[in-house]
Write a protein that holds these residues in place. Structure first.
Motif, PDB file in Angstrom:
ATOM      1  N   ASP A  84       0.864  -1.154  -0.046  1.00 24.45           N
ATOM      2  CA  ASP A  84      -0.294  -0.130  -0.030  1.00 24.45           C
ATOM      3  C   ASP A  84       0.519   1.307   0.220  1.00 24.45           C
ATOM      4  O   ASP A  84       2.313   1.059   0.315  1.00 24.45           O
ATOM      5  N   TYR A  85       0.522   2.284  -0.641  1.00 25.14           N
ATOM      6  CA  TYR A  85       1.372   3.470  -0.895  1.00 25.14           C
ATOM      7  C   TYR A  85      -0.037   4.406  -0.828  1.00 25.14           C
ATOM      8  O   TYR A  85      -0.963   4.900  -0.853  1.00 25.14           O
ATOM      9  N   TYR A  86       0.789   5.593   0.514  1.00 27.97           N
ATOM     10  CA  TYR A  86       0.157   6.855   0.857  1.00 27.97           C
ATOM     11  C   TYR A  86       0.776   8.254   0.665  1.00 27.97           C
ATOM     12  O   TYR A  86       1.877   8.075   0.937  1.00 27.97           O
ATOM     13  N   CYS A  87      -0.243   8.787  -0.186  1.00 28.15           N
ATOM     14  CA  CYS A  87       0.708   9.924  -0.012  1.00 28.15           C
ATOM     15  C   CYS A  87       0.487  11.095   1.205  1.00 28.15           C
ATOM     16  O   CYS A  87      -0.310  10.395   2.526  1.00 28.15           O
ATOM     17  N   TYR A  88       1.677  11.617   1.194  1.00 31.84           N
ATOM     18  CA  TYR A  88       0.779  12.805   3.165  1.00 31.84           C
ATOM     19  C   TYR A  88       1.513  14.153   2.752  1.00 31.84           C
ATOM     20  O   TYR A  88       2.429  14.296   1.741  1.00 31.84           O
ATOM     21  N   SER A  89       0.585  15.226   3.373  1.00 27.91           N
ATOM     22  CA  SER A  89       1.002  16.499   2.994  1.00 27.91           C
ATOM     23  C   SER A  89       0.272  17.508   4.350  1.00 27.91           C
ATOM     24  O   SER A  89      -0.024  16.562   5.422  1.00 27.91           O
ATOM     25  N   THR A  90       0.730  18.656   4.497  1.00 30.49           N
ATOM     26  CA  THR A  90       0.088  19.160   5.435  1.00 30.49           C
ATOM     27  C   THR A  90      -0.646  20.443   5.050  1.00 30.49           C
ATOM     28  O   THR A  90      -0.736  21.093   3.904  1.00 30.49           O
ATOM     29  N   ASP A  91      -1.233  20.692   5.978  1.00 29.82           N
ATOM     30  CA  ASP A  91      -2.075  21.924   5.679  1.00 29.82           C
ATOM     31  C   ASP A  91      -2.265  22.956   7.414  1.00 29.82           C
ATOM     32  O   ASP A  91      -1.633  22.391   7.848  1.00 29.82           O
ATOM     33  N   ILE A  92      -3.417  24.062   7.391  1.00 29.90           N
ATOM     34  CA  ILE A  92      -2.780  25.018   8.224  1.00 29.90           C
ATOM     35  C   ILE A  92      -2.625  24.135   9.195  1.00 29.90           C
ATOM     36  O   ILE A  92      -2.746  24.316  10.933  1.00 29.90           O
ATOM     37  N   SER A  93      -3.997  23.168   9.358  1.00 30.21           N
ATOM     38  CA  SER A  93      -4.783  22.247  10.474  1.00 30.21           C
ATOM     39  C   SER A  93      -3.926  21.344  11.038  1.00 30.21           C
ATOM     40  O   SER A  93      -4.063  20.378  11.840  1.00 30.21           O
ATOM     41  N   GLY A  94      -2.509  20.930  10.190  1.00 30.18           N
ATOM     42  CA  GLY A  94      -1.504  19.962  10.437  1.00 30.18           C
ATOM     43  C   GLY A  94      -1.003  18.755   9.606  1.00 30.18           C
ATOM     44  O   GLY A  94      -1.342  18.849   8.181  1.00 30.18           O
ATOM     45  N   GLY A  95      -1.064  17.497   9.372  1.00 31.89           N
ATOM     46  CA  GLY A  95      -0.694  16.756   8.645  1.00 31.89           C
ATOM     47  C   GLY A  95      -2.202  15.675   8.120  1.00 31.89           C
ATOM     48  O   GLY A  95      -3.489  15.573   9.261  1.00 31.89           O
ATOM     49  N   VAL A  96      -2.441  15.798   7.000  1.00 39.55           N
ATOM     50  CA  VAL A  96      -3.347  14.765   6.263  1.00 39.55           C
ATOM     51  C   VAL A  96      -2.340  13.434   5.105  1.00 39.55           C
ATOM     52  O   VAL A  96      -1.421  13.283   4.549  1.00 39.55           O
ATOM     53  N   PHE A  97      -3.758  12.365   5.333  1.00 41.36           N
ATOM     54  CA  PHE A  97      -2.870  11.218   4.350  1.00 41.36           C
ATOM     55  C   PHE A  97      -3.716  10.601   3.576  1.00 41.36           C
ATOM     56  O   PHE A  97      -5.343  11.375   3.557  1.00 41.36           O
ATOM     57  N   GLY A  98      -3.198  10.498   2.227  1.00 45.28           N
ATOM     58  CA  GLY A  98      -4.170   9.697   1.685  1.00 45.28           C
ATOM     59  C   GLY A  98      -4.961   9.193   1.660  1.00 45.28           C
ATOM     60  O   GLY A  98      -4.408   8.285   2.721  1.00 45.28           O
ATOM     61  N   GLY A  99      -6.087   8.280   1.141  1.00 45.03           N
ATOM     62  CA  GLY A  99      -6.559   7.111   1.390  1.00 45.03           C
ATOM     63  C   GLY A  99      -6.208   5.812   1.025  1.00 45.03           C
ATOM     64  O   GLY A  99      -6.168   5.238   1.340  1.00 45.03           O
ATOM     65  N   GLY A 100      -5.239   5.828   0.303  1.00 43.49           N
ATOM     66  CA  GLY A 100      -3.719   4.421   0.026  1.00 43.49           C
ATOM     67  C   GLY A 100      -4.713   3.765  -1.265  1.00 43.49           C
ATOM     68  O   GLY A 100      -5.128   4.085  -1.603  1.00 43.49           O
ATOM     69  N   THR A 101      -2.992   3.408  -1.665  1.00 42.99           N
ATOM     70  CA  THR A 101      -3.126   3.023  -3.267  1.00 42.99           C
ATOM     71  C   THR A 101      -3.041   1.184  -3.232  1.00 42.99           C
ATOM     72  O   THR A 101      -1.210   1.556  -2.390  1.00 42.99           O
ATOM     73  N   LYS A 102      -3.081   0.868  -3.707  1.00 48.03           N
ATOM     74  CA  LYS A 102      -3.099  -0.322  -2.791  1.00 48.03           C
ATOM     75  C   LYS A 102      -2.420  -1.610  -4.520  1.00 48.03           C
ATOM     76  O   LYS A 102      -2.988  -1.706  -5.496  1.00 48.03           O
ATOM     77  N   LEU A 103      -0.826  -1.430  -4.400  1.00 50.09           N
ATOM     78  CA  LEU A 103      -0.006  -2.010  -5.825  1.00 50.09           C
ATOM     79  C   LEU A 103       0.037  -2.843  -5.517  1.00 50.09           C
ATOM     80  O   LEU A 103       0.491  -3.449  -4.466  1.00 50.09           O
ATOM     81  N   THR A 104      -0.476  -3.780  -6.859  1.00 50.20           N
ATOM     82  CA  THR A 104      -0.421  -5.420  -7.248  1.00 50.20           C
ATOM     83  C   THR A 104       0.859  -5.474  -8.309  1.00 50.20           C
ATOM     84  O   THR A 104       0.267  -4.682  -9.474  1.00 50.20           O
ATOM     85  N   VAL A 105       1.196  -6.676  -7.774  1.00 49.57           N
ATOM     86  CA  VAL A 105       2.222  -6.885  -8.810  1.00 49.57           C
ATOM     87  C   VAL A 105       2.726  -8.126  -9.118  1.00 49.57           C
ATOM     88  O   VAL A 105       2.971  -8.674  -8.576  1.00 49.57           O
ATOM     89  N   LEU A 106       1.976  -8.283 -10.645  1.00 50.13           N
ATOM     90  CA  LEU A 106       1.875  -9.800 -10.780  1.00 50.13           C
ATOM     91  C   LEU A 106       1.953  -9.842 -12.940  1.00 50.13           C
ATOM     92  O   LEU A 106       1.396  -9.014 -13.144  1.00 50.13           O
TER      93      LEU A 106
END
Lengths: 106, 117
Positions: A84-106
Motif C-alpha cells: 500500500d502506498y500513501y501520500c501525505y501532506s500538510t495544511d494549516i490544520s496539520g497533517g493529512v494522509f491520502g486514502g492509500g493505493t494498493k499496488l499489485t505486481v503480478l
C-alpha cells in the motif's frame, strides 16, 4: 477538512511502470510525501518534498508534482514493491494522509 | 541508529482512556518533533497530532480535538499519546513517528489498542 485523494488500486506486471497519483487542493503550495506500507509493517518513507529520494530507496522510485496532482512512479516494478502506498501532506490544520493505493505486481 | 520503541498492546473498555509511550534513542530527542498516527484494521493512516519535542507545543487533528493529549518527558526521551473516552472505532494500531529534517522519517513499531466490552 483538507483531503488527499488516491485511486484505490493499481496493477502492473513485473518490469512495467507503475504510476500512483494523489490529488489535493493545497499541493501547489505544499510538498507531497510518499510512504510504502507492507502488510503488518510500519510505513517507510520512499519520497519526500515531492521528488527527493531518501538514502537506501531504490532509484526506480521517483516523484513529481504539478498543480494539484502529485505522482509516485515506480519504473520497472518488482514483485517486492507490492504494497500500500500513501501520500501525505500538510495544511494549516496539520497533517493529512491520502486514502492509500494498493499496488499489485503480478 | 534511530529507534522508536513503543509500549505494548492494550485492551480497554469503552469510555476508558489509554496512554501509549514512545521511547526514542539514537538522536537528541528535543531536536525533532514527534507525530502520532493511527491505523484502524484495513483502513488508511490517520494523522492525530504532533509535539515539538523542544518547547512542548502541540497541534492536534480536529478529528480528535478534546480527546487526545500528546506529552513528552525529555529526561526519558519519551513521548506519550493519551486518548480518552474510547469508542469501539478507536480500535487501531497507534504509531509514533519522528519529524526529521525534511520529513516524517522514522516510525515506531506500532501499538495495538483494542476497545472491547
Amino acid at each position: 477538512s483538507y483531503e488527499l485523494t488516491q485511486s484505490p488500486s493499481v496493477s502492473v506486471s513485473p518490469g512495467q511502470t507503475a504510476r500512483i497519483t494523489c490529488s489535493g487542493d493545497a499541493l501547489p503550495k505544499k510538498y507531497a510525501y510518499w510512504y510504502q506500507q507492507k502488510s503488518g509493517q510500519a510505513p517507510v518513507l520512499v519520497i519526500y518534498e515531492d521528488n527527493k529520494r531518501p538514502s537506501g530507496i531504490p532509484e526506480r522510485f521517483s516523484g513529481s508534482s504539478s498543480g494539484t496532482l502529485a505522482t509516485l512512479t515506480i519504473s520497472g516494478a518488482r514483485v517486492e514493491d507490492e504494497a500500500d502506498y500513501y501520500c501525505y501532506s500538510t495544511d494549516i490544520s496539520g497533517g493529512v494522509f491520502g486514502g492509500g493505493t494498493k499496488l499489485t505486481v503480478l | 541508529q534511530v529507534q522508536l520503541v513503543q509500549s505494548g498492546a492494550e485492551e480497554k473498555k469503552p469510555g476508558a482512556s489509554v496512554k501509549v509511550s514512545c521511547k526514542a534513542s539514537g538522536y537528541t530527542f528535543s531536536t525533532y518533533a514527534m507525530h502520532w498516527v493511527r491505523q484502524a484494521p484495513g483502513q488508511r493512516l490517520e494523522w492525530m497530532g504532533w509535539i515539538n519535542a523542544g518547547n512542548g507545543k502541540t497541534k492536534y487533528s480536529q478529528n480528535f480535538q478534546g480527546r487526545v493529549t500528546i506529552t513528552k518527558d525529555t529526561s526519558a526521551s519519551t513521548a506519550y499519546m493519551e486518548l480518552s473516552s474510547l469508542r469501539f472505532e478507536d480500535t487501531a494500531v497507534y504509531y509514533c513517528a519522528r519529524d526529521g529534517v525534511a520529513a516524517i522519517d522514522y516510525w515506531g513499531q506500532g501499538t495495538l489498542v483494542t476497545v472491547s466490552s
